[in-house]
Design a protein around this motif. Sequence first.
Motif, short mmCIF file in Angstrom:
data_model
loop_
_atom_site.label_atom_id
_atom_site.label_comp_id
_atom_site.label_asym_id
_atom_site.label_seq_id
_atom_site.Cartn_x
_atom_site.Cartn_y
_atom_site.Cartn_z
N CYS A 108 50.55 47.88 36.59
CA CYS A 108 49.61 46.96 36.33
C CYS A 108 49.63 46.33 34.85
N HIS A 109 49.61 44.88 34.91
CA HIS A 109 49.47 44.34 33.29
C HIS A 109 47.90 43.56 33.49
N ILE A 110 47.26 43.99 32.56
CA ILE A 110 45.76 43.60 32.49
C ILE A 110 45.52 42.51 31.36
N ASN A 111 44.77 41.66 31.26
CA ASN A 111 44.40 40.76 30.31
C ASN A 111 42.93 40.79 30.26
N ILE A 112 42.15 41.19 29.45
CA ILE A 112 40.67 40.99 29.35
C ILE A 112 40.34 39.81 28.35
N ARG A 113 39.24 39.07 28.99
CA ARG A 113 38.82 37.90 28.36
C ARG A 113 37.27 37.71 28.04
N GLY A 114 36.56 39.20 28.26
CA GLY A 114 35.25 39.25 27.70
C GLY A 114 34.77 40.65 28.25
N PRO A 115 33.41 40.94 27.93
CA PRO A 115 32.99 42.17 28.15
C PRO A 115 32.78 42.52 29.84
N THR A 117 34.77 40.52 32.32
CA THR A 117 35.91 39.77 32.91
C THR A 117 37.23 39.91 32.49
N GLY A 118 38.15 39.80 33.37
CA GLY A 118 39.69 39.73 33.04
C GLY A 118 40.38 39.25 34.22
N SER A 119 41.71 39.55 34.12
CA SER A 119 42.57 39.50 35.14
C SER A 119 43.77 40.53 35.30
N GLY A 286 45.27 38.08 40.05
CA GLY A 286 43.85 37.41 40.11
C GLY A 286 43.11 38.11 39.06
N GLY A 287 41.75 37.28 39.10
CA GLY A 287 40.70 37.54 38.16
C GLY A 287 39.66 38.50 38.84
N ALA A 288 38.97 39.29 37.91
CA ALA A 288 37.93 40.03 38.34
C ALA A 288 36.56 39.95 37.44
#
Length: 298
Positions: A108-115, A117-119, A286-288
């Motif tokens: 898995c490759h994960i990007n975090i966009r806030g406390p 949320t991420g994708s 996708g996002g989460a």
Amino acid sequence: MARRYVVLDVFTDRALSGNPLAVVLDAEGLDGNQMQAIAREFNLSETVFVLKPADEANRARLRIFTVNHELPFAGHPTVGTAVLLAIRDGVETSTDFVLEENVGEVPCHINIRGPRTGSATFTVPRLSEIVTAGELSIDACAQALGLDRSDIGFDGYKPVVASAGVPFVCIPLASRSALARISPSAGRLIGAFGGEAESVYVFCRDEDGEGDLRARMFAANMGIDEDPATGSAAAALAAVLFAGERPGEGFHVFDILQGVEMGRPSLVRLGLEVSGGALSAVTIGGGAVVVSEGTIHA
């Protein structure tokens, strides 16, 4: 025993859309029957139980349950759990790790966009394949979905069973109008496809250009009337798209919109890697968004 859980909306970047997912973080000591009972209690399409990995180099081992049985692999549980674990690890930008599922190891490759949320994007551990071709009756498909025979198929696509670990009856539809007019019943779906696959995934081209494809998924045998977003179905569809679109060498992305008819719009990003004229890798992204958390006493 008190066990922490988190609920996320997956394949979306905003709460109260996408596909809900429950993740039980303190799952050590639970057996399969207890996990199944907890999944029925949450009553979501899937519930994930996070366990210590067999290989210490990996981040976690996951067991995934629908309301009535365990799955070897599923897309939105993988994306949602990957984002949640990265958030809990304190990742601020991006990270990579491997999750263990019953189907195998999932990078898995994960990007975090806030406390909250991420994708995440993961490589499907098993290449998708068309299991049966040319054997599904167009009339049976139309009858099971409450459609006309003319609604089935487009651009040479015909109903097939495809799988990337979980089999799906993949039915192409001629238009978004047909997609919206589907009126399935559990009895008709099980009667038509129960011996072929557990779930029925219908797809068409996105005529308005919001995505590349639109889709819906029905899983009567899993106890799911309709699923807002289905990564494992998109993974299975990769083999169908490879055969139908004949993409050239390199990496190709298909954006699949799902859940719109349910009021839970979702976006699944399907990636196909073609090498030497063959499908060599499939990715799902996708996002989460974290929407709630608490404790279950079980």
